[in-house]
Write a protein that holds these residues in place. Structure first.
Motif, PDB file in Angstrom:
ATOM      1  N   ILE A 119       0.861  -0.823  -0.345  1.00  0.00           N
ATOM      2  CA  ILE A 119      -0.071   0.014  -0.078  1.00  0.00           C
ATOM      3  C   ILE A 119       0.799   0.938   0.131  1.00  0.00           C
ATOM      4  CG2 ILE A 119      -1.714   0.745   1.355  1.00  0.00           C
ATOM      5  CD1 ILE A 119      -2.081  -1.583   2.830  1.00  0.00           C
ATOM      6  N   LEU A 120       0.627   1.555  -1.008  1.00  0.00           N
ATOM      7  CA  LEU A 120       1.482   2.986  -0.731  1.00  0.00           C
ATOM      8  C   LEU A 120       0.899   4.771  -0.295  1.00  0.00           C
ATOM      9  CD1 LEU A 120       3.174   3.015  -4.357  1.00  0.00           C
ATOM     10  CD2 LEU A 120       4.440   3.107  -2.258  1.00  0.00           C
ATOM     11  N   ARG A 121       0.894   5.660  -0.115  1.00  0.00           N
ATOM     12  CA  ARG A 121       0.648   7.054   0.314  1.00  0.00           C
ATOM     13  C   ARG A 121       1.734   7.821  -0.455  1.00  0.00           C
ATOM     14  NH1 ARG A 121      -4.078   8.209   4.582  1.00  0.00           N
ATOM     15  NH2 ARG A 121      -3.936   5.985   5.443  1.00  0.00           N
ATOM     16  N   ASP A 122       1.112   8.714  -0.799  1.00  0.00           N
ATOM     17  CA  ASP A 122       1.786   9.673  -1.071  1.00  0.00           C
ATOM     18  C   ASP A 122       1.783  11.227  -0.169  1.00  0.00           C
ATOM     19  OD1 ASP A 122       3.729   8.449  -3.502  1.00  0.00           O
ATOM     20  OD2 ASP A 122       1.434   8.707  -4.269  1.00  0.00           O
ATOM     21  N   ALA A 145       4.171   9.923  10.558  1.00  0.00           N
ATOM     22  CA  ALA A 145       4.159  10.678   9.654  1.00  0.00           C
ATOM     23  C   ALA A 145       2.418  10.943   9.097  1.00  0.00           C
ATOM     24  CB  ALA A 145       3.996   9.549   8.480  1.00  0.00           C
ATOM     25  N   ILE A 146       2.056  11.943   8.471  1.00  0.00           N
ATOM     26  CA  ILE A 146       0.542  12.612   8.461  1.00  0.00           C
ATOM     27  C   ILE A 146       0.595  12.884   6.244  1.00  0.00           C
ATOM     28  CG2 ILE A 146       0.437  13.425  10.802  1.00  0.00           C
ATOM     29  CD1 ILE A 146       0.965  16.031   9.842  1.00  0.00           C
ATOM     30  N   ALA A 192       9.207  17.241   4.683  1.00  0.00           N
ATOM     31  CA  ALA A 192       7.710  16.851   3.887  1.00  0.00           C
ATOM     32  C   ALA A 192       8.624  15.943   2.878  1.00  0.00           C
ATOM     33  CB  ALA A 192       7.098  18.233   3.683  1.00  0.00           C
ATOM     34  N   GLY A 193       7.064  15.963   1.241  1.00  0.00           N
ATOM     35  CA  GLY A 193       7.880  15.232   0.062  1.00  0.00           C
ATOM     36  C   GLY A 193       8.184  13.789   0.841  1.00  0.00           C
ATOM     37  N   LEU A 194       7.509  12.915   1.094  1.00  0.00           N
ATOM     38  CA  LEU A 194       7.483  11.252   1.289  1.00  0.00           C
ATOM     39  C   LEU A 194       6.858  10.956   0.895  1.00  0.00           C
ATOM     40  CD1 LEU A 194       9.367  11.658   4.790  1.00  0.00           C
ATOM     41  CD2 LEU A 194      10.317  11.799   2.800  1.00  0.00           C
ATOM     42  N   ARG A 232       8.167   1.940   5.320  1.00  0.00           N
ATOM     43  CA  ARG A 232       9.305   2.568   5.273  1.00  0.00           C
ATOM     44  C   ARG A 232       9.042   3.652   4.598  1.00  0.00           C
ATOM     45  NH1 ARG A 232      13.094  -2.236   2.249  1.00  0.00           N
ATOM     46  NH2 ARG A 232      14.193  -2.674   4.337  1.00  0.00           N
ATOM     47  N   LEU A 233       9.174   5.008   4.851  1.00  0.00           N
ATOM     48  CA  LEU A 233       9.556   6.287   4.030  1.00  0.00           C
ATOM     49  C   LEU A 233      10.122   6.343   3.616  1.00  0.00           C
ATOM     50  CD1 LEU A 233       7.486   8.025   7.207  1.00  0.00           C
ATOM     51  CD2 LEU A 233       6.596   8.388   5.216  1.00  0.00           C
TER      52      LEU A 233
END
Length: 428
Positions: A303-306, A353-354, A378-380, A414-415
């Motif tokens: 699962i990816l969260r941009d 992380a938010i 930011a930008g993760l 992982r970030l």
């Protein structure tokens, strides 16, 4: 009792899509008892932009955005029913109500938000109900604000299950044919419009399924079912045939977007199965979620969260990040409408992380700054893997900087810097 069906915005985005929905219902021998419909296409986004223009007193932008919403719905009505239809007149009345509501509203943002965005579902269901009746499917349009009764926690209202069930059962006993209502919206017992949280139409459908004791809930998507990774991001994602409620809840909680996280609990309480099926390929093999474990409970899921922001929180006085401090920070997070997608607590530091929502984040930081030293990155992009293996994690992390990570027996997170992430991922 037959099923509840839910159709999202992509399935009714224009006149052709609404015709396809009608054909789908016509060809099925067993029609649903109730239908829950989202706003057309990207209407909710357009209404959010309209709200921003209204609250900033940008009259030109407001008028321009309102007219774009008006034309999108009137064009669809004309394509379905011809010029000067009674459906177009009904849409015009709703749009006039929306405009008048903005001119006279000085409410706080969450209240104003709920009063605005709910019009998307009111407009779309007006179109869909009229079309289904036009093609001979007896359909009763129902106002969800008279059925889904909630508290006054705007933008994330909690359901009054007793009163909601009473009203839905009474409606089902009184009305024959197909019941059609809106997703996402409800109202307080006093009649003030509320919403159930962004993308909450799946939850609305689950509420109806629970209260009406139906045989199943089918959510119609633009994909044939659930996958072990987003097929739009992973080249070799595999469809899941069966999944337990528990595993589906875990994946939704961590950001899998096909099912809204709150959808499954009301179904699980009554063992109502959920089927995810494609409205583009209705005969394709779907995914079924139920009480039994399936193939999806055993295989890894990615699962990816941009657009993530990593926040490091450290007490100014070098005291421990004990349970009391942790509770206060998380309560502050919830107060500002934020959720920790990644959370790791050390002796004197909390890392979380938010989602990157600047206004909410600045309000959060303002509240925490007096007591804590704060660092933001930011930008993760956050990668969450259910049932990880060493081989899988090695392959997915190859060549990228790992900003931070944590792992248990059932989950790894992982970030990464988003600029280092590939546009298309591949499962090893």
């Amino acid at each position: 009792m037959p099923e509840v069906y839910k159709f999202g915005g992509a399935s009714i985005q224009d006149a052709d899509a609404i015709r396809r929905l009608g054909e789908l219902l016509t060809r099925h021998d067993l029609r649903p008892r109730a239908l829950v419909v989202s706003a057309m296409g990207k209407t909710t986004n357009a209404l959010e932009a309209l709200l921003d223009a209204a609250r900033s007193d940008d009259t030109h932008a407001y008028r321009e955005r309102l007219e774009a919403i008006r034309q999108a719905h009137l064009r669809t009505a004309e394509a379905l029913f011809g010029a000067d239809s009674t459906t177009a007149a009904a849409l015009e009345r709703l749009l006039d109500d929306l405009d008048a509501d903005h001119r006279h509203c000085n409410a706080d943002y969450p209240i104003h938000y709920d009063r605005t965005v709910g019009f998307g579902e009111l407009l779309s269901t007006t179109l869909v109900a009229a079309w289904l009746n036009e093609i001979g499917i007896a359909t009763h349009w129902c106002d969800a604000r008279e059925l889904i009764i909630t508290d006054d926690h705007h933008q994330a209202a909690e359901v009054d299950w007793t009163e909601t069930c009473r009203r839905l059962v009474e409606l089902a006993g009184r009305e024959e044919g197909l019941l059609l209502t809106q997703g996402f919206i409800g109202a307080t017992v006093e009649g003030v419009t509320t919403t159930l949280g962004r993308e909450g139409s799946d939850f609305s459908a689950a509420i109806l399924a629970h209260c009406l004791d139906v045989e199943g809930l089918t959510i119609w998507k633009d994909v044939p079912g659930l996958f072990n990774a987003d097929p739009r991001r992973f080249d070799n994602a595999r469809q899941i045939a069966r999944l337990s409620y528990g595993e589906a809840v875990e994946q939704a909680w961590h950001g899998a977007k096909v099912i809204h996280p709150r959808t499954l609990a009301p179904l699980q309480r009554k063992s109502i199965p959920l089927t995810v099926r494609s409205f583009l390929e209705p005969d394709a093999v779907p995914t079924r979620i139920g009480p039994e474990a399936g193939d999806g409970d055993r295989q890894p899921a990615c699962i990816l969260r941009d657009d993530q922001v990593l926040l490091d929180v450290t007490p100014h006085d070098f005291s421990f990040m004990d349970d009391a401090r942790l509770g206060r920070v998380l309560a502050c997070l919830a107060h500002h409408g934020l959720h920790a997608n990644f959370l790791e607590c050390e002796a004197m530091r909390l890392r979380l992380a938010i989602d990157d929502e600047p206004a909410k984040r600045q309000a959060l930081l303002s509240d925490l700054r007096e007591e804590y030293r704060l660092e933001c990155q930011a930008g993760l992009t956050l990668l969450t893997v259910r049932h990880p293996s060493d081989l899988l994690l090695h392959g997915l992390g190859s060549g990228m900087t790992i900003v931070t990570e944590k792992r248990t027996s059932t989950i790894a997170q992982r970030l990464f810097p988003s600029e280092e992430c590939p546009e298309r991922w591949r499962l090893p």
